[in-house]
Design an enzyme around this catalytic site. Structure first.
Site, PDB file in Angstrom:
ATOM      1  N   ASP A  69      33.382 -68.958  64.754  1.00  0.00           N
ATOM      2  CA  ASP A  69      34.638 -70.260  65.007  1.00  0.00           C
ATOM      3  C   ASP A  69      35.536 -69.304  64.642  1.00  0.00           C
ATOM      4  OD1 ASP A  69      33.686 -73.881  64.106  1.00  0.00           O
ATOM      5  OD2 ASP A  69      36.180 -73.012  63.217  1.00  0.00           O
ATOM      6  N   LYS A  96      37.462 -81.190  80.757  1.00  0.00           N
ATOM      7  CA  LYS A  96      36.164 -81.831  80.530  1.00  0.00           C
ATOM      8  C   LYS A  96      35.124 -82.119  82.273  1.00  0.00           C
ATOM      9  CE  LYS A  96      35.510 -81.154  76.414  1.00  0.00           C
ATOM     10  NZ  LYS A  96      34.821 -80.330  76.596  1.00  0.00           N
ATOM     11  N   ASP A 124      38.745 -66.364  68.217  1.00  0.00           N
ATOM     12  CA  ASP A 124      39.061 -67.172  69.379  1.00  0.00           C
ATOM     13  C   ASP A 124      38.084 -67.139  70.599  1.00  0.00           C
ATOM     14  OD1 ASP A 124      40.861 -68.922  70.547  1.00  0.00           O
ATOM     15  OD2 ASP A 124      42.774 -67.398  70.325  1.00  0.00           O
ATOM     16  N   VAL A 125      38.195 -68.072  70.897  1.00  0.00           N
ATOM     17  CA  VAL A 125      37.311 -68.495  72.283  1.00  0.00           C
ATOM     18  C   VAL A 125      38.655 -67.879  73.309  1.00  0.00           C
ATOM     19  CG1 VAL A 125      35.203 -69.544  72.015  1.00  0.00           C
ATOM     20  CG2 VAL A 125      36.990 -70.668  73.183  1.00  0.00           C
ATOM     21  N   TYR A 141      42.047 -82.372  78.106  1.00  0.00           N
ATOM     22  CA  TYR A 141      41.263 -83.267  77.205  1.00  0.00           C
ATOM     23  C   TYR A 141      40.470 -83.209  79.028  1.00  0.00           C
ATOM     24  CZ  TYR A 141      36.925 -84.052  75.128  1.00  0.00           C
ATOM     25  OH  TYR A 141      35.709 -84.122  74.364  1.00  0.00           O
ATOM     26  N   SER A 194      31.901 -84.322  78.095  1.00  0.00           N
ATOM     27  CA  SER A 194      32.322 -85.329  77.294  1.00  0.00           C
ATOM     28  C   SER A 194      31.797 -86.853  79.206  1.00  0.00           C
ATOM     29  CB  SER A 194      34.004 -85.214  77.037  1.00  0.00           C
ATOM     30  OG  SER A 194      33.975 -86.223  77.004  1.00  0.00           O
TER      31      SER A 194
END
Length: 263
Positions: free
Chosen positions: A34, A168, A60-61, A164, A151
């Site tokens: 994280d 998803k 930081d992905v 977003y 989601s």
């Protein structure tokens, strides 16, 4: 499961935090990845950091070098990885008329590119482990799992959450493609599609009676879900009980998709 290791991205808060706790209870050693060092370190301490059961790694992905460091820290701490909960995610409000390019890029970087970068490195590590030990495919299916956090908005769009929703939807397809590529090694890849869950993202909604009423109107079960309920699905997908499942998305939405009502 005491020898198994799980990485949870976005693991310091919300659904990720619940997944880290649940997998720890299941006997996993956990890596909490994280950007929130304070929350991540506190959770790692809670889950047995002093007993070598948990480790926080700042990550930081969306940054390849940061992901490489995550894998190096995981190998240094536990020498392997068996489960990935690919969960880190952000939102940026905006529809096709007013969403800023920078906000679109930021959401894509974390929610899509970030999932790809982490899953790629974890998959390579898993394949190396399987090939090094000569593990039978049937045995690997009981050990190795990648869980992508999708989601209901992969299927049901919201006008002012364009970025977003796009990420998803892409995660569902990425899950299927990954599952096909990794099936021969015995690595299973599935996704979870939560509905409205009681996380920091929904705090403002809980304090707004009108907004809360809108959510309740599209949720047949009449309540917001709890992060622990999503973590329970992650626990199942990480376990041998789901050893014949790959390439699918499990939705936990209080009946929202059955109602097919978004706005």
């Amino acid at each position: 499961m005491g020898d198994r290791v799980a990485i949870i991205t976005g693991g310091a808060n919300g659904i990720g935090r619940a997944c880290a706790r649940r997998l720890s209870e299941d006997g996993f050693r956990v890596i909490i990845a994280d950007i929130n060092a304070q929350a991540g370190e506190a959770l790692a301490e809670e889950l047995g950091g002093d007993k070598d059961r948990a480790r926080y790694v700042q990550c930081d992905v969306s940054d390849r070098l940061s992901v490489n460091n995550l894998m190096a820290e995981t190998r240094s701490a536990f020498d392997r990885v068996d489960v990935l909960v690919n969960n880190a995610g952000i939102v940026a409000k905006g529809d096709i008329l007013d969403l800023e390019e920078a906000d679109f890029d930021r959401v894509m970087g974390v929610n899509l590119k970030g999932f790809f970068l982490v899953a790629r490195e974890v998959s390579r590590q898993m394949v190396d482990q399987i090939e090094e030990t000569g593990e039978r495919t049937d045995d690997a299916r009981r050990r190795y799992a990648i869980i992508n956090m999708s989601s209901v908005n992969a299927v049901m769009a919201i006008p002012d959450q364009l970025a977003y929703c796009a990420t998803k939807g892409a995660i569902n397809q990425m899950t299927k493609s990954m599952a096909l590529s990794l099936a021969k090694y015995g690595i299973r890849v599935n996704a979870i599609g939560p509905g409205s869950i009681n996380t920091d993202v929904l705090k403002s909604v809980n304090d707004n009676p009108e907004a809360l009423a809108r959510i309740m109107s599209r949720t047949p079960m009449g309540r917001i879900g709890d992060p622990d309920e999503i973590a329970a699905i992650a626990s199942f997908l990480a376990s041998r009980d789901s050893s014949y499942m790959t390439g699918t998305t499990l939705y936990a939405d209080g009946g929202r998709m059955a109602m097919n009502y978004t706005v």
